[in-house]
Design an enzyme around this catalytic site. Structure first.
Site, mmCIF file in Angstrom:
data_model
loop_
_atom_site.group_PDB
_atom_site.id
_atom_site.type_symbol
_atom_site.label_atom_id
_atom_site.label_comp_id
_atom_site.label_asym_id
_atom_site.label_seq_id
_atom_site.Cartn_x
_atom_site.Cartn_y
_atom_site.Cartn_z
ATOM 1 N N ASP A 192 0.950 -1.292 -0.070
ATOM 2 C CA ASP A 192 0.072 0.034 -0.019
ATOM 3 C C ASP A 192 0.635 1.179 0.021
ATOM 4 O O ASP A 192 0.693 2.124 -0.831
ATOM 5 C CB ASP A 192 -0.993 -0.060 1.245
ATOM 6 C CG ASP A 192 -2.534 0.476 0.860
ATOM 7 O OD1 ASP A 192 -2.774 0.697 -0.203
ATOM 8 O OD2 ASP A 192 -2.821 0.898 1.890
ATOM 9 N N ASP A 238 -8.827 -2.110 2.609
ATOM 10 C CA ASP A 238 -8.617 -1.551 3.875
ATOM 11 C C ASP A 238 -9.781 -1.785 4.870
ATOM 12 O O ASP A 238 -9.544 -1.617 6.051
ATOM 13 C CB ASP A 238 -8.559 0.197 3.825
ATOM 14 C CG ASP A 238 -7.475 0.450 2.769
ATOM 15 O OD1 ASP A 238 -6.589 -0.224 2.708
ATOM 16 O OD2 ASP A 238 -7.836 1.398 1.981
#
Length: 367
Positions: A192, A238
């Site tokens: 990420d 997420d």
């Protein structure tokens, strides 16, 4: 306006918490029940290590596709794909709730769609699609949302599909132990950070990708109403990735047999803290933030500190979910495909597990 931003980000946090909380609870009941309609997929250490690599290749591939080919045609193809997946996921999500609204004398007929290849003893079962009349009603209601999303791409329809995907992901994807969870979260932490800060790939794909892979909420809702178009967004990864780790800690709490959910609530609060910190940093620096940069240290660090304080670190890392609560759980060796009924696959799964010549059935709603 500040009020619009507060409403948007507060709504995103609330929407992220719902699938984690209910998905974790349903993952426990799914793991304990032998007659569960869905068998969970277990992510092993090898799967966790490969996950960031596969995700990076997929992300880069999508980025190149958007650069080379027309964005309109790519999104049309993806919309049709997620239209089918979304209907199945939403149908599976609302099915337990809808069952309460059906009267006792409702004519519920059973159906089965069976697809095989070969003949005789070499016959191999490819699809065993079992459903009933109630499933058809749920499927019809989900199809209405699907058509609405396909025609309008409205943010509410997008969020309904996104919540269904997230809930199914947390419920049906199980980590086998805390070490595997740390490997998965650590790898995706690097993934990420690199793709958000190192390149513009993540942000470009997120803004170009017209599919329910993210939750969105308009920051100008107070000014423009339901036709607002200035969105704040949160990727489903997420939600699902920390969510399956939080669900693992809930099963660990249950295995301790102390009638407390200390680690679950600790990690749940840690997720809220991490997501709030993400929003705060994003607001300060006016730049998209990799949420896992803040969620991973919080979701791993907070429960680990509690374990250190309680002297249960050894128990935490020696706990095996698949051994204690998930006997005979199929191993996730590749990404599941859509094949089977969102209503009842348990019987066909048990048949496959007991018959080595048949192919393992995949969970339809686990992405």
């Amino acid at each position: 306006t500040p009020e619009g931003m507060a409403l948007a980000y507060g709504s995103l946090v609330l929407m992220a918490l719902l699938p984690i909380f209910f998905g974790a609870l349903r993952s426990v009941s799914c793991a304990k029940s032998k007659n569960s309609s869905e068998m969970p997929e277990t992510i092993t250490s090898r799967d966790a290590a490969r996950f960031p690599i596969v995700a990076s290749c997929t992300l880069l591939g999508l980025y190149l596709f958007f650069k080379i080919f027309s964005q309109e045609y790519i999104n049309l193809l993806l919309s049709m794909y997620f239209f089918v997946l979304g209907i199945l996921a939403l149908s599976h999500t609302i099915s337990p709730m809808m069952n309460r609204f059906f009267p006792a004398n409702f004519p519920n007929k059973q159906y089965q769609l069976l697809f095989t290849q070969g003949s005789g003893e070499s016959k191999e079962e490819i699809v065993n699609y079992e459903f009933d009349t109630k499933d058809l009603v749920c499927l019809a209601l989900s199809s209405v949302v699907g058509v609405w999303y396909l025609l309008r791409k409205h943010w509410i329809a997008n969020n309904l599909f996104g919540l269904a995907f997230s809930l199914n992901g947390v419920e049906l994807l199980h980590l086998n132990n805390v070490s595997t969870g740390c490997i998965l979260l650590g790898g995706l932490f690097i993934y990420d950070v690199f793709w958000v800060f190192g390149t513009n790939v993540m942000v470009t794909v997120a803004k170009s990708f017209e599919a329910p892979i993210k939750l969105v909420f308009p920051q100008d809702l107070l000014e423009k109403g339901l036709e607002a178009d200035n969105f704040a967004m949160l990727g489903l990864g997420d939600i699902v990735i920390p969510g399956i780790f939080i669900a693992l800690l809930l099963r660990f709490d249950i295995s301790l047999k102390k009638n407390t959910h200390t680690y679950f609530y600790t990690s749940f609060v840690a997720y809220i803290f991490g997501l709030g910190l993400t929003i705060f940093i994003m607001h300060i620096f006016k730049h998209a933030q990799p949420a896992l940069l803040y969620l991973v240290p919080a979701c791993i660090g907070f429960p680990l500190l509690v374990a250190l304080a309680k002297g249960e670190v050894t128990e935490m890392f020696s706990y095996e979910s698949s051994a204690e609560i998930l006997p005979h759980t199929p191993r996730l060796t590749h990404f599941p495909t859509v094949s089977g009924s969102p209503a009842s696959l348990a019987d066909s799964m048990q048949q496959k597990l007991s018959c080595p010549r048949r192919r393992r059935q995949q969970s339809p709603s686990a992405m």
